[in-house]
Design a protein around this motif. Structure first.
Motif, PDB file in Angstrom:
ATOM      1  N   ARG B 125     -10.669  17.380 -10.112  1.00 32.64           N
ATOM      2  CA  ARG B 125      -9.926  17.018 -11.074  1.00 32.64           C
ATOM      3  C   ARG B 125      -8.685  16.051 -10.410  1.00 32.64           C
ATOM      4  NH1 ARG B 125      -9.022  21.524 -15.251  1.00 32.64           N
ATOM      5  NH2 ARG B 125      -8.151  19.660 -16.563  1.00 32.64           N
ATOM      6  N   MET B 126      -8.293  16.361  -9.493  1.00 30.27           N
ATOM      7  CA  MET B 126      -7.314  15.475  -8.649  1.00 30.27           C
ATOM      8  C   MET B 126      -7.895  14.386  -8.535  1.00 30.27           C
ATOM      9  SD  MET B 126      -4.943  17.490  -6.211  1.00 30.27           S
ATOM     10  CE  MET B 126      -3.640  18.747  -6.585  1.00 30.27           C
ATOM     11  N   TYR B 127      -8.826  14.383  -7.881  1.00 27.17           N
ATOM     12  CA  TYR B 127      -9.609  13.069  -7.442  1.00 27.17           C
ATOM     13  C   TYR B 127     -10.439  12.235  -8.630  1.00 27.17           C
ATOM     14  CZ  TYR B 127      -8.172  13.818  -2.524  1.00 27.17           C
ATOM     15  OH  TYR B 127      -7.738  14.339  -1.437  1.00 27.17           O
ATOM     16  N   ARG B 128     -10.461  12.918  -9.739  1.00 29.25           N
ATOM     17  CA  ARG B 128     -11.476  12.664 -10.577  1.00 29.25           C
ATOM     18  C   ARG B 128     -12.578  12.241 -10.267  1.00 29.25           C
ATOM     19  NH1 ARG B 128      -7.289   9.343 -14.799  1.00 29.25           N
ATOM     20  NH2 ARG B 128      -5.395  10.299 -14.114  1.00 29.25           N
TER      21      ARG B 128
END
Ligand SMILES: Nc1ncnc2c1ncn2[C@@H]1O[C@H](COP(=O)(O)OP(=O)(O)OP(=O)(O)O)[C@@H](O)[C@H]1O
Ligand SMILES: [Mg+2]
Lengths: 274, 329
Positions: B125-128
């Protein structure tokens, strides 16, 4: 401007992401979470119990009645609880700077501050907020104030601005640790000491000390001046009335300032040798 | 003047006179503090084309980790110029973060208290990372790095080798263009080492990932890197093929022979010298560039052999010889 807004929303998103993950992982042990939250609530309630005990011998402390003190105490406690919930973990950054694990935060594509603040996000800190709100609620009901919607809004703004100011203090404490990696202790005595002091009415303290607190450490904006205004009291320094309305402005200025300090700290980070 | 500089595939990683100076304060006497400068990286320039695997080696304290920290944006250079995938790491650290993967052998980039699975979810989710790609990459990493049984174990409970594999997977979930590995095989057993090397080789072949690797294990370099850079005291002292390094460093391989009984030193095999004798076991050194086969044949012909093995030259030795040849550096 649009770019700045985007980066803000990006940071908030990242914060919620990490915080949410910690919440989920603590919720797997639901019973222990409830115990911790209750414990947190009770521990911070002890402060107020001490005040109650004091009032069993006297009727007023520094000219303030118990409900008035409850108002002061509840407002500060709620503000502090909010700030502690949002940014309380930022002070752990000193540990990370010292042992070099701060490196790993810098290689991720989200703002470092969001990562630092949300790290080990602890929902049990809601306990303190709940306790603060309870005392505040009682103070609001019992104090001799003719409540109007405007006054209620003023109280709300005061609590929020107070939380923002405490956030700025936490942030400054965190930023400071880039230069003195073991400044954690100093910052701690600063914030926690400040909290205890703010929970008592100002006339108890020497005038100079109050002046110092108002001007040097603008924590006084958290609740003294605004709450005094709500109670219709004169403040011991006889500042003009508008000063008590400056809380939000001071909060924004402080946050901006400490944000710059944080950035400077970040730039001076030098990692470790291994 | 576009904002996004075009990436030059011939110089995907580009350093120009890069420097890092640390100010260190040292106690000198009771109250006096002495300020001293450590030139950890002292003017390094090189280019790495896209898709290359480069070994970055040197003795302890040479400045390898410091270089990687500048390449990832962790540290600000004190001087020089630096571009990775067209991005200046100091100015655009977060943007660069999406394009690179980093593995520090010495410490984890994962969340210490979380199970691997949660760490990966957070990375996603951080790096999508798009769902399909995440699932495909996960499957591949779990499969090739043998992570299946480890996914629900908190990182702090993983052994060093398990954690390292977990870290490597985490660094690759977002398909980085560049992968930095700072001692990725430190503390791994032979099987894990082989697994990691194979994985990196495939990754490079299939995705064209550019890899910069530091290590103290020469085998890593031999099996992975077409090119090796050696630094010492913050300066580049060699940049080229590994064979060339052996030549420049005049390194030696070692033939260890176990004889049937104690015999005088084997001094009649041309191109070798006896390094050590311990009872029936003897160590014969020969130039690393030479083939071992004729030497083995010559020894076997003349002596009663029980066993023999060839030891590759120790990287530290190679490097040590390299410096001995370059007294000015
Ligand atoms: N944060 C720091 N503060 C002060 N000096 C540092 C710092 N980081 C590294 N150094 C110094 O810089 C030099 C290079 O260190 P670096 O970690 O880059 O070496 P290295 O090549 O990675 O060594 P190793 O093989 O031991 O990992 C060393 O002399 C080290 O003491
Ligand atoms: Mg290193």
């Amino acid at each position: 401007m649009a770019e700045r807004l985007a980066s803000w929303s990006h940071a908030v998103r990242a914060y919620l992401l990490i915080a949410g993950m910690w919440v989920r992982s603590t919720m797997t042990y639901r019973a222990s979470f409830v115990l911790m939250a209750v414990g947190n609530c009770l521990a911070s309630a002890l402060d107020f119990v001490a005040i109650l005990l004091m009032f069993s011998h006297i009727d007023a402390l520094g000219g303030f009645t118990l409900p008035e003190i409850a108002l002061l105490y509840g407002a500060t406690c709620t503000s502090f609880g909010l700030a502690d919930l949002i940014l309380g973990n930022a002070e752990r950054v000193g540990q990370r700077v010292r042992d070099g694990t701060f490196d790993t935060l810098l290689v991720r594509p989200v703002p470092v501050l969001a990562q630092v603040a949300a790290d080990r996000f602890a929902l049990r800190r809601l306990g303190r907020i709940a306790q603060g709100l309870a005392v505040l609620g009682w103070g609001v009901a019992a104090a001799d104030v003719a409540w109007t919607p405007l006054k209620a809004l003023f109280l709300l703004v005061t609590v929020v601005a107070g939380a923002a100011i405490f956030c700025a203090v936490f942030l400054a404490g965190a930023a400071f640790q880039f230069w003195a990696a073991d400044a954690s202790e100093v910052a701690n005595s600063f914030t926690y000491g400040g909290v205890t002091m703010l929970q008592y009415p100002p006339t108890v303290f020497a005038r100079d000390l109050v002046r110092g607190v108002t001007f040097v450490v603008p924590l006084a904006f958290v609740n003294w001046l605004p709450v005094l205004r709500l109670l219709g009291r004169d403040d011991p320094l006889h500042l003009p009335g508008w000063v008590s309305l400056c809380g939000p402005l001071v909060a924004v200025l402080l946050l901006g300032l400490t944000g710059l300090v944080w950035r400077a700290g970040l730039r001076s980070y030098r990692s470790t040798g291994s | 003047m576009g904002k996004e500089p075009a990436t030059d595939d011939k110089a995907f990683i580009e350093l120009d006179g890069l420097e890092k100076v640390f100010q260190v304060r040292r106690r000198a006497g009771l109250l006096r503090r002495e300020r001293r400068e450590v030139r950890a990286v002292d003017g390094i320039s090189f280019r790495v084309p896209r898709g290359e695997i480069v070994g970055y080696i040197g003795p302890n304290g040479a400045g390898k980790s410091t270089t990687i920290k500048m390449l990832t944006g962790i540290l600000m250079p004190s001087g020089g110029r630096l571009r990775v995938a067209g991005i200046d790491p100091t100015r655009d650290r977060t943007r660069l973060a999406r394009r690179i993967g980093v593995v520090f052998g010495q410490r984890t980039t994962l969340w210490w208290d979380l199970p691997l699975r949660d760490s990966y979810g957070l990375v996603r989710r951080m790096y999508r990372i798009p769902d399909a790609r995440y699932r495909a990459n996960m499957e591949r990493c779990v499969d090739l790095l043998d992570l299946g049984d480890l996914l629900d174990v908190p990182v702090r409970q993983l052994s060093l080798g398990q954690r390292m594999r977990g870290d490597i997977a985490a660094a690759l979930l977002h398909d980085p263009d560049v992968l930095y590995l700072d001692e990725p095989t430190i503390g791994l057993d032979v099987v894990s080492k082989a697994k990691v090397r194979g994985f990196l080789r495939d990754l490079n072949a299939e995705r064209g990932t550019t890899v910069l690797l530091t290590t103290h294990d020469l085998t890593d370099i031999e099996q992975l890197c077409g090119r090796v850079m050696v630094i010492d005291h913050g300066r580049l002292v060699y940049d080229g093929a590994l064979d060339g390094l052996h030549k420049v460093g005049e390194s030696e391989r070692m033939l260890v022979v176990d004889l049937e009984r104690e015999l005088p030193p084997i001094d009649d095999v041309p191109g070798t010298r006896v390094d050590r004798v311990e009872g029936p076991r003897q160590w014969l050194a020969f130039p690393a560039a030479r083939s071992a086969a004729p030497i083995v044949a010559a020894v076997a012909e003349r002596y009663p052999l029980v066993d023999l093995s060839v030891r590759e030259p120790d990287i530290e030795q190679v490097i040590a010889r390299l410096y001995a040849d370059r007294p000015g550096l």
